[in-house]
Design a protein around this motif. Sequence first.
Motif, PDB file in Angstrom:
ATOM      1  N   GLY A  26       0.814  -1.219   0.000  1.00 50.60           N
ATOM      2  CA  GLY A  26       0.000   0.000   0.000  1.00 50.60           C
ATOM      3  C   GLY A  26       0.842   1.262   0.000  1.00 50.60           C
ATOM      4  O   GLY A  26       0.560   2.213  -0.737  1.00 50.60           O
ATOM      5  N   ASN A  27       1.899   1.283   0.799  1.00 49.15           N
ATOM      6  CA  ASN A  27       2.772   2.456   0.852  1.00 49.15           C
ATOM      7  C   ASN A  27       3.495   2.669  -0.472  1.00 49.15           C
ATOM      8  O   ASN A  27       3.639   3.802  -0.938  1.00 49.15           O
ATOM      9  N   LEU A  28       3.965   1.582  -1.079  1.00 49.01           N
ATOM     10  CA  LEU A  28       4.654   1.709  -2.368  1.00 49.01           C
ATOM     11  C   LEU A  28       3.688   2.184  -3.448  1.00 49.01           C
ATOM     12  O   LEU A  28       4.043   3.024  -4.296  1.00 49.01           O
ATOM     13  N   LEU A  29       2.467   1.669  -3.433  1.00 49.04           N
ATOM     14  CA  LEU A  29       1.467   2.095  -4.423  1.00 49.04           C
ATOM     15  C   LEU A  29       1.032   3.541  -4.200  1.00 49.04           C
ATOM     16  O   LEU A  29       0.851   4.292  -5.158  1.00 49.04           O
ATOM     17  N   ASP A  30       0.869   3.944  -2.948  1.00 44.60           N
ATOM     18  CA  ASP A  30       0.528   5.346  -2.654  1.00 44.60           C
ATOM     19  C   ASP A  30       1.604   6.276  -3.187  1.00 44.60           C
ATOM     20  O   ASP A  30       1.310   7.315  -3.792  1.00 44.60           O
ATOM     21  N   ASN A  31       2.850   5.907  -2.962  1.00 43.97           N
ATOM     22  CA  ASN A  31       3.969   6.722  -3.443  1.00 43.97           C
ATOM     23  C   ASN A  31       3.970   6.785  -4.973  1.00 43.97           C
ATOM     24  O   ASN A  31       4.132   7.854  -5.564  1.00 43.97           O
ATOM     25  N   ALA A  32       3.787   5.629  -5.611  1.00 43.81           N
ATOM     26  CA  ALA A  32       3.779   5.589  -7.074  1.00 43.81           C
ATOM     27  C   ALA A  32       2.619   6.405  -7.637  1.00 43.81           C
ATOM     28  O   ALA A  32       2.785   7.157  -8.598  1.00 43.81           O
ATOM     29  N   GLU A  33       1.446   6.277  -7.020  1.00 49.11           N
ATOM     30  CA  GLU A  33       0.276   7.023  -7.493  1.00 49.11           C
ATOM     31  C   GLU A  33       0.491   8.532  -7.356  1.00 49.11           C
ATOM     32  O   GLU A  33       0.114   9.308  -8.229  1.00 49.11           O
ATOM     33  N   ARG A  34       1.130   8.935  -6.300  1.00 46.56           N
ATOM     34  CA  ARG A  34       1.375  10.354  -6.056  1.00 46.56           C
ATOM     35  C   ARG A  34       2.305  10.951  -7.117  1.00 46.56           C
ATOM     36  O   ARG A  34       2.193  12.114  -7.476  1.00 46.56           O
TER      37      ARG A  34
ATOM     38  N   LEU B 187       7.724   5.339   2.899  1.00 50.11           N
ATOM     39  CA  LEU B 187       8.861   4.516   2.480  1.00 50.11           C
ATOM     40  C   LEU B 187       9.706   4.078   3.670  1.00 50.11           C
ATOM     41  O   LEU B 187      10.236   2.969   3.680  1.00 50.11           O
ATOM     42  N   ALA B 188       9.794   4.916   4.690  1.00 54.48           N
ATOM     43  CA  ALA B 188      10.532   4.525   5.896  1.00 54.48           C
ATOM     44  C   ALA B 188       9.840   3.349   6.575  1.00 54.48           C
ATOM     45  O   ALA B 188      10.497   2.385   6.990  1.00 54.48           O
ATOM     46  N   LEU B 189       8.525   3.411   6.670  1.00 52.84           N
ATOM     47  CA  LEU B 189       7.778   2.317   7.276  1.00 52.84           C
ATOM     48  C   LEU B 189       7.869   1.058   6.426  1.00 52.84           C
ATOM     49  O   LEU B 189       8.066  -0.042   6.954  1.00 52.84           O
ATOM     50  N   ALA B 190       7.754   1.206   5.116  1.00 52.79           N
ATOM     51  CA  ALA B 190       7.860   0.050   4.218  1.00 52.79           C
ATOM     52  C   ALA B 190       9.220  -0.626   4.363  1.00 52.79           C
ATOM     53  O   ALA B 190       9.308  -1.861   4.402  1.00 52.79           O
TER      54      ALA B 190
ATOM     55  N   VAL C  63      15.278   8.898   1.085  1.00 57.30           N
ATOM     56  CA  VAL C  63      13.828   8.698   1.030  1.00 57.30           C
ATOM     57  C   VAL C  63      13.353   7.618   1.992  1.00 57.30           C
ATOM     58  O   VAL C  63      12.166   7.539   2.292  1.00 57.30           O
ATOM     59  N   PHE C  64      14.279   6.815   2.522  1.00 58.95           N
ATOM     60  CA  PHE C  64      13.909   5.791   3.488  1.00 58.95           C
ATOM     61  C   PHE C  64      14.018   6.290   4.930  1.00 58.95           C
ATOM     62  O   PHE C  64      13.766   5.542   5.871  1.00 58.95           O
ATOM     63  N   GLU C  65      14.375   7.556   5.100  1.00 57.36           N
ATOM     64  CA  GLU C  65      14.429   8.157   6.427  1.00 57.36           C
ATOM     65  C   GLU C  65      13.055   8.736   6.763  1.00 57.36           C
ATOM     66  O   GLU C  65      12.345   9.229   5.891  1.00 57.36           O
ATOM     67  N   ARG C  66      12.702   8.688   8.041  1.00 58.85           N
ATOM     68  CA  ARG C  66      11.399   9.216   8.464  1.00 58.85           C
ATOM     69  C   ARG C  66      11.290  10.708   8.179  1.00 58.85           C
ATOM     70  O   ARG C  66      12.253  11.450   8.312  1.00 58.85           O
ATOM     71  N   PHE C  67      10.107  11.113   7.760  1.00 58.66           N
ATOM     72  CA  PHE C  67       9.724  12.504   7.511  1.00 58.66           C
ATOM     73  C   PHE C  67      10.451  13.134   6.323  1.00 58.66           C
ATOM     74  O   PHE C  67      10.497  14.357   6.203  1.00 58.66           O
TER      75      PHE C  67
END
Length: 111
Positions: free
Chosen positions: A7-15, A75-78, A53-57
């Motif tokens: 879901g996080n990867l898809l949200d990022n891609a969609e954005r 991406l950090a959570l993923a 991009v893998f760091e929080r915030f």
Amino acid sequence: MLARVLGNLLDNAERHATSTITIRLTHHPDQHQAVLEVCDDGPGIPPQYRTHVFERFTRLDDARTQDSGGAGLGLALAQHITTTLHHGTLRITDSPHGAHLTVCLPTAADT
């Protein structure tokens, strides 16, 4: 938790996608791993920011507002879920156009 990664990867891609998102799931039995790839045709992630991009915030697009952009946690959570909970990897793969994120997970035989 893996659904959250997807879901996080898809949200990022969609954005960030201009018009196309490609999702590819493959199994490599000889390497004992499952591979999930999420690609988009957007601007991509510049090489100098690929670890950040893998760091929080972390949000690369300063022009985005709080209302339209994420908090910089996806991406950090993923990555945390992938690496810590499932002993896999999440990386940005070189791509001629757009972003290409690759998740590699050990198959059940390796856990």
